[in-house]
Design a protein around this motif. Structure first.
Motif, mmCIF file in Angstrom:
data_model
loop_
_atom_site.group_PDB
_atom_site.id
_atom_site.type_symbol
_atom_site.label_atom_id
_atom_site.label_comp_id
_atom_site.label_asym_id
_atom_site.label_seq_id
_atom_site.Cartn_x
_atom_site.Cartn_y
_atom_site.Cartn_z
ATOM 1 N N SER A 190 7.417 -9.839 -9.198
ATOM 2 C CA SER A 190 6.288 -9.547 -10.083
ATOM 3 C C SER A 190 5.172 -8.847 -9.306
ATOM 4 C CB SER A 190 5.754 -10.838 -10.710
ATOM 5 O OG SER A 190 4.648 -10.570 -11.543
ATOM 6 N N TYR A 191 4.766 -7.662 -9.807
ATOM 7 C CA TYR A 191 3.784 -6.831 -9.118
ATOM 8 C C TYR A 191 2.829 -6.200 -10.130
ATOM 9 C CZ TYR A 191 7.261 -7.270 -5.433
ATOM 10 O OH TYR A 191 8.137 -7.780 -4.528
ATOM 11 N N ARG A 192 1.605 -5.927 -9.662
ATOM 12 C CA ARG A 192 0.654 -5.217 -10.515
ATOM 13 C C ARG A 192 -0.209 -4.304 -9.658
ATOM 14 N NH1 ARG A 192 -4.010 -8.904 -10.346
ATOM 15 N NH2 ARG A 192 -3.293 -10.777 -9.252
ATOM 16 N N VAL A 193 -0.481 -3.116 -10.194
ATOM 17 C CA VAL A 193 -1.341 -2.163 -9.504
ATOM 18 C C VAL A 193 -2.787 -2.600 -9.685
ATOM 19 C CG1 VAL A 193 -2.111 0.230 -9.407
ATOM 20 C CG2 VAL A 193 0.311 -0.281 -9.803
ATOM 21 N N LEU A 194 -3.474 -2.858 -8.566
ATOM 22 C CA LEU A 194 -4.882 -3.232 -8.630
ATOM 23 C C LEU A 194 -5.782 -2.016 -8.761
ATOM 24 C CD1 LEU A 194 -5.147 -6.019 -5.874
ATOM 25 C CD2 LEU A 194 -4.787 -6.289 -8.336
ATOM 26 N N GLU A 195 -5.409 -0.934 -8.067
ATOM 27 C CA GLU A 195 -6.291 0.238 -8.053
ATOM 28 C C GLU A 195 -5.589 1.430 -7.414
ATOM 29 O OE1 GLU A 195 -10.891 1.218 -6.654
ATOM 30 O OE2 GLU A 195 -9.699 -0.191 -5.476
ATOM 31 N N GLN A 196 -5.965 2.602 -7.907
ATOM 32 C CA GLN A 196 -5.689 3.844 -7.184
ATOM 33 C C GLN A 196 -6.979 4.140 -6.416
ATOM 34 O OE1 GLN A 196 -2.717 5.020 -7.159
ATOM 35 N NE2 GLN A 196 -1.762 4.289 -9.043
ATOM 36 N N ALA A 197 -7.118 3.540 -5.245
ATOM 37 C CA ALA A 197 -8.385 3.573 -4.511
ATOM 38 C C ALA A 197 -8.652 4.953 -3.918
ATOM 39 C CB ALA A 197 -8.366 2.530 -3.405
ATOM 40 N N TYR A 257 0.837 -1.202 0.000
ATOM 41 C CA TYR A 257 0.000 0.000 0.000
ATOM 42 C C TYR A 257 0.875 1.255 0.000
ATOM 43 C CZ TYR A 257 -3.612 -3.268 1.651
ATOM 44 O OH TYR A 257 -4.484 -4.326 1.786
ATOM 45 N N ALA A 258 0.486 2.233 -0.809
ATOM 46 C CA ALA A 258 1.126 3.542 -0.801
ATOM 47 C C ALA A 258 0.042 4.587 -0.567
ATOM 48 C CB ALA A 258 1.843 3.812 -2.120
ATOM 49 N N SER A 259 0.157 5.346 0.525
ATOM 50 C CA SER A 259 -0.852 6.358 0.861
ATOM 51 C C SER A 259 -0.454 7.695 0.260
ATOM 52 C CB SER A 259 -1.010 6.467 2.377
ATOM 53 O OG SER A 259 0.250 6.626 3.012
ATOM 54 N N ASN A 260 -1.366 8.248 -0.546
ATOM 55 C CA ASN A 260 -1.079 9.443 -1.329
ATOM 56 C C ASN A 260 -1.917 10.618 -0.839
ATOM 57 O OD1 ASN A 260 0.471 7.695 -3.111
ATOM 58 N ND2 ASN A 260 -1.507 6.978 -3.877
ATOM 59 N N GLY A 261 -1.248 11.724 -0.526
ATOM 60 C CA GLY A 261 -1.903 12.862 0.087
ATOM 61 C C GLY A 261 -2.981 13.508 -0.744
ATOM 62 N N PHE A 262 -2.987 13.276 -2.068
ATOM 63 C CA PHE A 262 -4.023 13.872 -2.918
ATOM 64 C C PHE A 262 -5.306 13.039 -2.942
ATOM 65 C CE2 PHE A 262 -0.929 16.856 -3.899
ATOM 66 C CZ PHE A 262 -1.397 17.832 -4.758
ATOM 67 N N GLY A 263 -5.394 12.065 -2.024
ATOM 68 C CA GLY A 263 -6.666 11.384 -1.832
ATOM 69 C C GLY A 263 -6.807 10.021 -2.456
ATOM 70 N N THR A 264 -5.705 9.265 -2.572
ATOM 71 C CA THR A 264 -5.794 7.899 -3.083
ATOM 72 C C THR A 264 -4.882 6.980 -2.278
ATOM 73 O OG1 THR A 264 -4.035 8.199 -4.723
ATOM 74 C CG2 THR A 264 -6.305 8.620 -5.453
ATOM 75 N N LEU A 265 -5.194 5.694 -2.342
ATOM 76 C CA LEU A 265 -4.335 4.653 -1.810
ATOM 77 C C LEU A 265 -3.987 3.725 -2.967
ATOM 78 C CD1 LEU A 265 -3.143 3.226 0.801
ATOM 79 C CD2 LEU A 265 -5.179 1.761 0.680
ATOM 80 N N THR A 266 -2.718 3.658 -3.322
ATOM 81 C CA THR A 266 -2.307 2.736 -4.371
ATOM 82 C C THR A 266 -2.239 1.326 -3.789
ATOM 83 O OG1 THR A 266 -0.985 4.486 -5.411
ATOM 84 C CG2 THR A 266 -0.598 2.226 -6.144
#
Length: 337
Positions: free
Chosen positions: A295-302, A277-286
């Motif tokens: 091997s990794y994949r982004v599921l959502e910019q929640a 998880y990456a918490s982003n100050g502009f209002g999303t959680l990657t």
């Protein structure tokens, strides 16, 4: 007079545009679709009002059934019961509180207002001692392997090592850069430290009290949050140019680089769900799924809350806590592919 009227008219137009922009931004935030990978389960009420108009939480830490939140704006640690989402205690006299760590029966909190680390008793939430914390102590962790508390000194560009039993400083490690978040290796006792201004991640030997290796972050710049997958020997460094860099902890090799949101600050790893998880100050959680060590994949910019910069994960329940200004939003993970 004509010039004054012109300037006043221009100022009025500027203020109007700013107001419209703010309104438009919040309308955008409120109309975003609901997240798919996380589910909102509550908002934790902030503690008593402060003398500042805006409250601000820096770091959070989960220990058992308690969530500890460092209220920088109020100079205190809020103790929250994770079963009820209620604040059950406040530990004050910690000016400009930042991070929290736990070792044995005591908690440790950095306070950059007086450059100390406050020690508090977990049983009664009372402050028992203040220990010198270096210049501008920020993040703090407990290195269980070597039984030391480590405080990352942001402006001092050093790491301060504290004996948690004696409650005294046992060493200082020059880092050569602005210290952000750190992680301890439970196997070796080595400490991994993000250096924000020079875009490096350094490896610290706390017993020798020295930096032993320096890792470059590839395309990543301005690292802040750091998470660690000890089993697979992978570090996850969140960078201010909207990248998460995955490194081999033993060699420093960059094995993956993934896109994240704007204004990132925190990072967490759930080893059971294998999510980063990456918490982003502009209002999303990657939300990133780990398929294998490399091997990794982004599921959502929640979508979360504007200002949601800090994140903590409960290892027992997998609940995700995101701090935005003076409040904390709680989310449960939603299983996905």
């Amino acid at each position: 007079m004509r010039v004054i009227r012109f300037l006043l008219k221009g100022l009025g137009v500027l203020v109007g545009l700013i107001i419209l922009g703010v309104i438009g931004f919040y309308v955008y935030l409120s109309t975003r679709p609901a997240p798919k990978t996380i589910k909102a389960v509550g908002i934790i009420t902030p503690p008593a009002p402060s003398r500042f108009p805006l409250k601000f939480i820096d770091y959070m830490f989960v220990n058992g059934t308690k969530l500890y939140a460092g209220y920088t704006s109020q100079g205190l640690v809020a103790v929250i019961d994770t079963a009820t989402n209620q604040v059950v205690a406040e530990i004050g006299d910690l000016p400009r509180t930042h991070g929290i760590a736990v070792a044995g029966a005591n908690g440790f909190a950095t306070a950059s207002g007086d450059d100390t680390v406050g020690v508090f008793d977990l049983s009664n939430n009372q402050l028992v001692k203040k220990v010198p914390g270096g210049a501008d102590p920020d993040a703090i962790i407990y290195d269980d392997k070597v039984r030391l508390i480590y405080a990352a000194d942001h402006d001092g560009k050093t790491g301060t090592l504290i004996d948690p039993v004696a409650m005294s400083v046992v060493g200082t490690v020059p880092l050569g850069g602005v210290a952000e978040y750190a992680q301890a290796d439970p196997q070796s006792g080595l400490i991994y430290q993000n250096l924000q201004d020079i875009s490096e991640l350094v490896v610290i030997d706390p017993q020798k009290q020295t930096v032993t290796q320096r890792y470059k972050l590839g395309d990543g710049t301005g690292p802040s949050g750091l998470a660690f997958d000890a089993a697979n020997r992978r570090l996850f460094s969140t960078c201010d140019n909207k990248k998460l860099v995955v490194l081999n902890a033993d060699t420093g090799q960059v094995v993956a680089t993934l896109p994240i949101g704007s204004g990132v600050d925190g990072a967490e790893y759930d080893p059971v769900l294998r999510r980063v998880y990456a918490s982003n100050g502009f209002g999303t959680l990657t939300v990133i799924q780990q398929d294998s060590a490399d091997s990794y994949r982004v599921l959502e910019q929640a979508p979360t809350h504007f200002g949601g910069h800090s994140v903590a994960v409960d290892p027992a329940t997998h609940r995700i806590y995101i701090a935005y200004f003076g409040s904390i939003a709680a989310y449960d993970p939603v299983p996905g592919p």
